[in-house]
Scaffold this active site. Structure first.
Site, PDB file in Angstrom:
ATOM      1  N   GLY A  48     -76.318  -3.524  84.393  1.00 36.44           N
ATOM      2  CA  GLY A  48     -76.319  -4.644  83.472  1.00 36.44           C
ATOM      3  C   GLY A  48     -77.052  -4.291  82.201  1.00 36.44           C
ATOM      4  N   SER A  49     -77.077  -5.240  81.262  1.00 37.77           N
ATOM      5  CA  SER A  49     -77.760  -5.041  79.997  1.00 37.77           C
ATOM      6  C   SER A  49     -78.130  -6.398  79.424  1.00 37.77           C
ATOM      7  CB  SER A  49     -76.860  -4.277  79.008  1.00 37.77           C
ATOM      8  OG  SER A  49     -75.726  -5.050  78.681  1.00 37.77           O
ATOM      9  N   GLY A  50     -78.943  -6.371  78.371  1.00 39.40           N
ATOM     10  CA  GLY A  50     -79.279  -7.596  77.679  1.00 39.40           C
ATOM     11  C   GLY A  50     -80.037  -8.610  78.512  1.00 39.40           C
ATOM     12  N   SER A  51     -80.849  -8.134  79.471  1.00 36.96           N
ATOM     13  CA  SER A  51     -81.656  -9.010  80.346  1.00 36.96           C
ATOM     14  C   SER A  51     -80.803  -9.865  81.270  1.00 36.96           C
ATOM     15  CB  SER A  51     -82.581  -9.916  79.511  1.00 36.96           C
ATOM     16  OG  SER A  51     -83.413  -9.166  78.677  1.00 36.96           O
ATOM     17  N   GLY A  57     -79.464 -11.341  84.348  1.00 34.98           N
ATOM     18  CA  GLY A  57     -79.844 -11.402  85.752  1.00 34.98           C
ATOM     19  C   GLY A  57     -81.270 -10.990  86.043  1.00 34.98           C
ATOM     20  N   ARG A  80     -78.233   4.843  74.837  1.00 37.80           N
ATOM     21  CA  ARG A  80     -77.444   4.371  73.694  1.00 37.80           C
ATOM     22  C   ARG A  80     -78.397   4.011  72.568  1.00 37.80           C
ATOM     23  NH1 ARG A  80     -78.952  -0.769  73.726  1.00 37.80           N
ATOM     24  NH2 ARG A  80     -79.233  -1.868  75.691  1.00 37.80           N
TER      25      ARG A  80
END
Length: 423
Positions: free
Chosen positions: A159-162, A164, A287
Site C-alpha cells: 500500500g501507499s499514502g497511509s 490502512g 520512488r
C-alpha cells in the site's frame, strides 16, 4: 497515437493521476524526450488529453505486453528511459528498463521495498530498524501487540499514502483493525493483496523524509500528520529546520537503509521519525516523493528532482547541482474535508490573497459528495507557499489552507452514509 517523432521516447508505465505524474511527462518533453504513457486505461489520466501526451493501451500487469509495446515504439524512435511515478508499477518499470538495457534500480530491490514485510526483514539489524511482527490473523496481531508493549501500529504489507495504517492502543483494538485489513484481498487497482499484515512498535517523535537519488541525499522534508490514530499527511515543509547533528543523523540512517535494501540507482523517499533513541526508519519507498515534495525542493533550492530522475534513468547522470543551500523555504498544506459529506462551495480567492501563496488548487466541485478514507485519498487540493524563512512559508500555507477550508465547507459538512463501516 498518431504523431511521429525522432526524439527518444520517455516510457511511463502507468502514472500518478495528477501531480508528479503530469510533471514527469511535461519535464520529459522539456528535456528533449517524447513522453508516452503505457496504460490499461487512459481515461484515468486527465492530463493525457489536456497536454497531448501520447499513450498506448497495454495490459500493464503483463510483462510480455509491455515488452511488445516497446518493440513497436523502437521501430519509430529509440527509447531513452523507462520510469513510473506510480507506487504500484515501479517494479514493472524497473524490469522493463533492465530488459531494454537501460539504467534502472534492481527490480528485486524495488520488490523488497514495496513489500513492507520484506523491507522490515531486510532492515533487521540496521540502526534505524523498528521492532515488528508479521501476522496472518487477528489473534496473532493481539499477541504481537502484547509482545511489543501494548501501543502499536497495524498496517498492510502493501500500500501507499497511509492507506490502512492505524495506531492501536491494546490487543483488542489491534485485533479488530487487523481483522478489517485481512478481509481486504485486492488493492484499489484490483491487484491481489497478500493476506498478511505488520504489527510494529509505536515510535514517537517528529517525522521527516529524506529525498535520495542514486544514493545521494538531496534534502530533508519536515512532515505534518493529522489527528491520531491515523497517519494522514496534512502538509510538508522544505527544507526541514534541524540542528546540523540531527540532519546528519537522519541523512546517514536514510543512506544506509537505501544501501542495505540494494537501491543503488534511482530515487528513494525515506520516511523516518526522530525518536529519543535516534532516527528510526518508518518506510523506504523506491520512488520519488509524492505530495508535491519535488515542487517544494525546486522552489526552495532550484533543484528539479523530476528532471534529475529522468536524466538518471536515461544514463545522463542527475545533471545540475546535487547539493545546494536553500535560498527560500517552501511549504504545502493539503485541503481535507473533516468527514463524509458534501462540498458546498469552492473558492480559492482568499487563499490567493495571502502573501507568499504561489499555488492554490481544489479538485473537488460544489455539490460533490466525498467519503472519508483516513489516507491520501482524503486530499481534495492544496495550498503551496514560499517564504524567506521557514516560519514565513509555513504561516502562509496554513493561512491559505484555512481560507479555502472556510469557504469550501460553508458551515458544517452534512454527513452522508458511508459505503463501508468505519472503525
Amino acid at each position: 497515437m498518431t504523431d511521429s517523432t525522432q526524439h527518444p521516447w520517455l516510457v511511463l508505465v502507468e502514472s500518478n493521476t495528477t501531480g508528479t505524474g503530469r510533471l514527469f511527462a511535461s519535464t520529459g518533453r522539456a528535456l528533449g524526450f517524447t513522453p508516452v504513457l503505457l496504460t490499461a486505461d487512459d481515461s484515468r489520466y486527465p492530463y493525457v488529453a489536456a497536454d497531448g501526451v501520447a499513450f498506448l493501451r497495454v495490459d500493464t500487469g503483463d510483462p510480455a505486453a509491455l515488452a511488445a509495446a516497446c518493440t513497436g515504439l523502437v521501430a519509430r524512435a529509440p527509447i531513452g528511459a523507462v520510469l513510473s511515478s506510480s507506487e504500484y508499477f515501479v517494479a514493472a518499470a524497473a524490469r522493463l528498463a533492465r530488459q531494454l538495457d537501460l539504467p534502472a534500480p534492481d527490480p528485486d530491490a524495488v520488490v523488497r521495498c514495496r513489500n513492507k514485510a520484506m523491507q522490515r526483514r531486510t532492515l533487521a539489524g540496521h540502526p534505524g530498524a523498528v521492532r515488528y511482527v508479521e501476522c496472518s490473523d487477528a489473534d496473532q496481531a493481539a499477541e504481537a501487540t502484547r509482545q511489543l508493549g501494548g501501543s502499536v501500529v497495524v498496517k498492510p504489507c502493501f500500500g501507499s499514502g497511509s492507506e490502512g495504517v492505524r495506531a492501536c492502543s491494546g490487543p483488542d483494538e489491534a485485533a479488530a483493525w487487523a481483522q478489517r485489513l485481512l478481509a481486504v484481498r485486492h488493492n484499489e487497482r484490483g491487484l491481489p493483496i497478500e493476506p498478511r499484515i505488520l504489527v510494529e512498535e509505536l515510535v514517537t517523535g517528529p517525522e521527516y523524509s529524506v529525498e535520495v537519488l542514486d544514493g545521494t541525499v538531496y534534502g530533508i522534508t519536515a512532515k505534518h500528520l493529522g489527528e491520531p490514530p491515523f497517519f494522514v499527511e496534512t502538509g510538508h515543509d522544505f527544507p526541514a529546520v534541524l540542528a546540523p547533528a540531527d540532519a546528519d543523523r537522519l541523512a546517514e540512517v536514510a543512506r544506509r537503509a537505501v544501501e542495505v535494501l540494494g537501491l543503488d540507482h534511482g530515487p528513494a523517499h525515506v520516511e523516518l521519525r526522530l525518536s529519543a533513541r535516534g532516527p528510526v526508519v518508518m518506510e523506504v519507498n523506491p520512488r520519488l516523493a509524492g505530495g508535491l515534495i519535488p515542487q517544494l525542493v525546486r522552489l526552495a533550492t532550484g533543484i528539479d528532482l523530476i528532471a534529475a530522475t529522468i536524466r538518471s534513468a536515461a544514463g545522463r547522470g542527475p545533471g545540475g547541482p546535487v547539493t545546494r543551500g536553500a535560498d527560500h523555504h517552501a511549504s504545502i498544506r493539503f485541503l481535507l474535508l473533516p468527514d463524509d459529506g458534501e462540498v458546498r462551495t469552492v473558492s480559492l480567492d482568499r487563499a490567493w490573497a495571502v502573501p507568499g501563496v504561489v499555488e492554490a488548487v481544489c479538485t473537488a466541485t460544489a455539490g460533490e459528495r466525498r467519503q472519508h478514507h483516513h489516507s491520501f485519498r482524503d486530499r481534495i487540493g492544496h495550498v503551496l507557499a514560499l517564504g524567506e524563512t521557514a516560519t514565513d512559508a509555513a504561516s502562509a500555507a496554513e493561512a491559505g489552507r484555512r481560507a479555502v477550508t472556510e469557504a469550501l465547507t460553508d458551515g458544517p459538512v452534512p454527513v452522508v452514509e458511508p459505503a463501508a463501516a468505519r472503525p
